[in-house]
Design a protein around this motif. Structure first.
Motif, PDB file in Angstrom:
ATOM      1  N   ARG A 114       0.855  -1.188   0.000  1.00 23.59           N
ATOM      2  CA  ARG A 114       0.000   0.000   0.000  1.00 23.59           C
ATOM      3  C   ARG A 114       0.892   1.239   0.000  1.00 23.59           C
ATOM      4  NH1 ARG A 114      -5.309  -0.887   1.338  1.00 23.59           N
ATOM      5  NH2 ARG A 114      -5.820  -2.990   2.093  1.00 23.59           N
ATOM      6  N   PRO A 115       0.436   2.319  -0.643  1.00 27.00           N
ATOM      7  CA  PRO A 115       1.234   3.555  -0.627  1.00 27.00           C
ATOM      8  C   PRO A 115       1.509   4.048   0.788  1.00 27.00           C
ATOM      9  CG  PRO A 115      -0.550   3.705  -2.231  1.00 27.00           C
ATOM     10  CD  PRO A 115      -0.795   2.468  -1.438  1.00 27.00           C
ATOM     11  N   THR A 116       0.513   3.885   1.665  1.00 23.06           N
ATOM     12  CA  THR A 116       0.651   4.302   3.060  1.00 23.06           C
ATOM     13  C   THR A 116       0.214   3.155   3.960  1.00 23.06           C
ATOM     14  OG1 THR A 116       0.115   6.582   2.445  1.00 23.06           O
ATOM     15  CG2 THR A 116      -0.008   6.010   4.793  1.00 23.06           C
ATOM     16  N   PRO A 117       1.040   2.742   4.922  1.00 18.10           N
ATOM     17  CA  PRO A 117       0.642   1.656   5.827  1.00 18.10           C
ATOM     18  C   PRO A 117      -0.662   1.988   6.550  1.00 18.10           C
ATOM     19  CG  PRO A 117       2.978   2.139   6.066  1.00 18.10           C
ATOM     20  CD  PRO A 117       2.395   3.232   5.204  1.00 18.10           C
ATOM     21  N   LEU A 118      -1.485   0.984   6.774  1.00 19.83           N
ATOM     22  CA  LEU A 118      -2.752   1.182   7.465  1.00 19.83           C
ATOM     23  C   LEU A 118      -2.539   1.422   8.950  1.00 19.83           C
ATOM     24  CD1 LEU A 118      -4.896  -1.654   5.823  1.00 19.83           C
ATOM     25  CD2 LEU A 118      -4.989   0.799   5.332  1.00 19.83           C
ATOM     26  N   GLU A 119      -3.491   2.131   9.554  1.00 19.21           N
ATOM     27  CA  GLU A 119      -3.482   2.301  11.001  1.00 19.21           C
ATOM     28  C   GLU A 119      -4.089   1.059  11.648  1.00 19.21           C
ATOM     29  OE1 GLU A 119      -2.198   4.695  13.042  1.00 19.21           O
ATOM     30  OE2 GLU A 119      -1.235   5.275  11.165  1.00 19.21           O
ATOM     31  N   PRO A 120      -3.561   0.627  12.788  1.00 24.44           N
ATOM     32  CA  PRO A 120      -4.063  -0.593  13.441  1.00 24.44           C
ATOM     33  C   PRO A 120      -5.526  -0.483  13.856  1.00 24.44           C
ATOM     34  CG  PRO A 120      -1.939   0.062  14.349  1.00 24.44           C
ATOM     35  CD  PRO A 120      -2.408   1.198  13.496  1.00 24.44           C
ATOM     36  N   THR A 121      -6.252  -1.576  13.674  1.00 24.03           N
ATOM     37  CA  THR A 121      -7.634  -1.703  14.161  1.00 24.03           C
ATOM     38  C   THR A 121      -7.728  -3.054  14.872  1.00 24.03           C
ATOM     39  OG1 THR A 121      -8.294  -2.603  12.007  1.00 24.03           O
ATOM     40  CG2 THR A 121      -8.674  -0.253  12.380  1.00 24.03           C
ATOM     41  N   PRO A 122      -7.197  -3.154  16.097  1.00 17.06           N
ATOM     42  CA  PRO A 122      -7.128  -4.448  16.795  1.00 17.06           C
ATOM     43  C   PRO A 122      -8.496  -5.077  17.002  1.00 17.06           C
ATOM     44  CG  PRO A 122      -5.747  -2.808  17.866  1.00 17.06           C
ATOM     45  CD  PRO A 122      -6.581  -2.070  16.873  1.00 17.06           C
ATOM     46  N   GLN A 123      -8.535  -6.411  16.884  1.00 18.89           N
ATOM     47  CA  GLN A 123      -9.734  -7.197  17.149  1.00 18.89           C
ATOM     48  C   GLN A 123      -9.332  -8.422  17.960  1.00 18.89           C
ATOM     49  OE1 GLN A 123     -12.087  -8.046  13.680  1.00 18.89           O
ATOM     50  NE2 GLN A 123     -11.763  -6.027  12.784  1.00 18.89           N
ATOM     51  N   ASN A 124     -10.291  -9.059  18.584  1.00 15.17           N
ATOM     52  CA  ASN A 124      -9.987 -10.266  19.356  1.00 15.17           C
ATOM     53  C   ASN A 124     -11.049 -11.332  19.123  1.00 15.17           C
ATOM     54  OD1 ASN A 124     -11.772  -8.493  21.001  1.00 15.17           O
ATOM     55  ND2 ASN A 124     -11.662 -10.187  22.443  1.00 15.17           N
ATOM     56  N   HIS A 125     -10.665 -12.584  19.322  1.00 12.52           N
ATOM     57  CA  HIS A 125     -11.570 -13.726  19.185  1.00 12.52           C
ATOM     58  C   HIS A 125     -10.935 -14.888  19.920  1.00 12.52           C
ATOM     59  CE1 HIS A 125      -8.750 -15.166  16.063  1.00 12.52           C
ATOM     60  NE2 HIS A 125      -8.750 -13.899  15.655  1.00 12.52           N
ATOM     61  N   GLU A 126     -11.681 -15.960  20.120  1.00 10.34           N
ATOM     62  CA  GLU A 126     -11.169 -17.108  20.860  1.00 10.34           C
ATOM     63  C   GLU A 126     -10.147 -17.871  20.026  1.00 10.34           C
ATOM     64  OE1 GLU A 126     -11.735 -17.848  24.026  1.00 10.34           O
ATOM     65  OE2 GLU A 126     -12.917 -16.001  24.106  1.00 10.34           O
ATOM     66  N   GLY A 127      -9.117 -18.382  20.667  1.00 11.20           N
ATOM     67  CA  GLY A 127      -8.162 -19.229  19.977  1.00 11.20           C
ATOM     68  C   GLY A 127      -6.728 -18.846  20.273  1.00 11.20           C
ATOM     69  N   VAL A 128      -5.814 -19.498  19.571  1.00 10.68           N
ATOM     70  CA  VAL A 128      -4.395 -19.190  19.676  1.00 10.68           C
ATOM     71  C   VAL A 128      -3.831 -19.165  18.265  1.00 10.68           C
ATOM     72  CG1 VAL A 128      -3.655 -21.598  19.919  1.00 10.68           C
ATOM     73  CG2 VAL A 128      -2.202 -19.777  20.790  1.00 10.68           C
ATOM     74  N   GLU A 129      -2.881 -18.284  18.008  1.00 13.81           N
ATOM     75  CA  GLU A 129      -2.340 -18.128  16.673  1.00 13.81           C
ATOM     76  C   GLU A 129      -0.810 -18.171  16.717  1.00 13.81           C
ATOM     77  OE1 GLU A 129      -2.600 -14.482  13.551  1.00 13.81           O
ATOM     78  OE2 GLU A 129      -4.501 -15.434  14.085  1.00 13.81           O
ATOM     79  N   TRP A 130      -0.246 -18.884  15.759  1.00  9.11           N
ATOM     80  CA  TRP A 130       1.201 -18.925  15.579  1.00  9.11           C
ATOM     81  C   TRP A 130       1.480 -18.423  14.175  1.00  9.11           C
ATOM     82  CZ3 TRP A 130       4.390 -21.240  12.017  1.00  9.11           C
ATOM     83  CH2 TRP A 130       5.756 -21.309  12.331  1.00  9.11           C
ATOM     84  N   LEU A 131       2.456 -17.525  14.034  1.00  7.29           N
ATOM     85  CA  LEU A 131       2.775 -17.005  12.701  1.00  7.29           C
ATOM     86  C   LEU A 131       4.276 -16.993  12.477  1.00  7.29           C
ATOM     87  CD1 LEU A 131       3.872 -13.820  13.025  1.00  7.29           C
ATOM     88  CD2 LEU A 131       1.453 -13.445  13.535  1.00  7.29           C
ATOM     89  N   TYR A 132       4.653 -17.088  11.204  1.00  8.15           N
ATOM     90  CA  TYR A 132       6.060 -17.102  10.790  1.00  8.15           C
ATOM     91  C   TYR A 132       6.187 -16.228   9.550  1.00  8.15           C
ATOM     92  CZ  TYR A 132      10.573 -18.873   9.111  1.00  8.15           C
ATOM     93  OH  TYR A 132      11.860 -18.982   8.671  1.00  8.15           O
ATOM     94  N   VAL A 133       7.038 -15.224   9.605  1.00  5.17           N
ATOM     95  CA  VAL A 133       7.171 -14.272   8.502  1.00  5.17           C
ATOM     96  C   VAL A 133       8.062 -14.864   7.412  1.00  5.17           C
ATOM     97  CG1 VAL A 133       7.855 -11.944   7.822  1.00  5.17           C
ATOM     98  CG2 VAL A 133       6.873 -12.340  10.097  1.00  5.17           C
ATOM     99  N   LEU A 134       7.511 -14.950   6.191  1.00  5.15           N
ATOM    100  CA  LEU A 134       8.258 -15.454   5.038  1.00  5.15           C
ATOM    101  C   LEU A 134       8.977 -14.337   4.288  1.00  5.15           C
ATOM    102  CD1 LEU A 134       5.530 -17.874   3.625  1.00  5.15           C
ATOM    103  CD2 LEU A 134       7.633 -18.555   4.796  1.00  5.15           C
ATOM    104  N   GLY A 135       8.301 -13.202   4.144  1.00  9.38           N
ATOM    105  CA  GLY A 135       8.884 -12.093   3.406  1.00  9.38           C
ATOM    106  C   GLY A 135       8.257 -10.784   3.810  1.00  9.38           C
TER     107      GLY A 135
END
Length: 210
Positions: free
Chosen positions: A119-140
């Motif tokens: 995006r030309p300009t990074p978005l401003e954060p809009t945090p949300q929540n829900h039940e669960g657990v998340e694991w992430l790994y940055v590829l690029g």
């Protein structure tokens, strides 16, 4: 030579599995029975009985559900694709991002490849929540992860694990595209964020959800 007729018990097992599969798909998409009823025209009570196994699935019920959940009928009934070893990946667009499902079975842990577009300009954060657990790994790319009061930047090869009941948000740190792998499950451990050496938290806290 064995009988050419299908085993009735096997058919029953297949049909019995449809209800839990439909419930898992609906919860995974974060929608209610009322939402599904309003979109499909199928009554909420019928949908509830279908998910609970009290109503047998029929083609006229499954067709609108396959459309709203954006999955093939084969996936709803768990029919295997015999003789075809290829994995059929169908991207899903949500929140301006592209999710590529890497796992097929409803329930349990879901695996996705997530692509956050440039995006030309990074978005401003809009945090949300829900039940669960998340694991992430940055590829690029450079990922901005807002998690509660923490505001982090992760580079390729870095990973994070957190409870999604905590308000969180994912986005590009610099406006360029980001690619990452995500595993999402219904239950998990406490948050464990692992930024690389020399990468402190950003100074500004996460903005509250409006």
């Amino acid at each position: 030579m064995g009988s050419m007729h299908p085993d009735p018990k096997s058919d029953d097992d297949v049909l019995d599995a449809v209800g839990p599969r439909l419930r898992a798909l609906r919860r995974d998409r974060g929608i209610t029975l009322a939402d599904v009823a309003a979109t499909t025209g199928v009554s909420e009570s019928t949908l509830s009985r279908l998910e609970n196994g009290q109503r047998r699935p029929t083609l006229d019920l499954l067709l609108p559900l396959s459309r709203i959940y954006d999955v093939p009928l084969d996936d709803l009934v768990g029919a295997p694709r015999t003789g075809d070893p290829r994995i059929h990946l169908k991207p899903i667009s949500r929140y301006g991002m592209t999710f590529v499902p890497l796992s097929r079975r409803p329930g349990g842990v879901h695996a996705f490849k997530l692509i956050i577009p440039a995006r030309p300009t990074p978005l401003e954060p809009t945090p949300q929540n829900h039940e669960g657990v998340e694991w992430l790994y940055v590829l690029g790319g450079r990922l901005r992860l807002v998690m509660g009061e923490r505001d982090l930047m992760l580079s390729p090869g870095e990973a994070a694990e957190f409870d999604t009941s905590l308000p969180h948000w994912l986005g590009s740190a610099d406006g360029r595209a980001v690619e990452l792998l995500i595993l999402f499950g219904a239950q998990g451990l406490r948050a464990q964020v692992r930024p690389g050496p020399g990468r402190p938290d950003r100074s500004s806290p996460a903005e509250p959800q409006q």
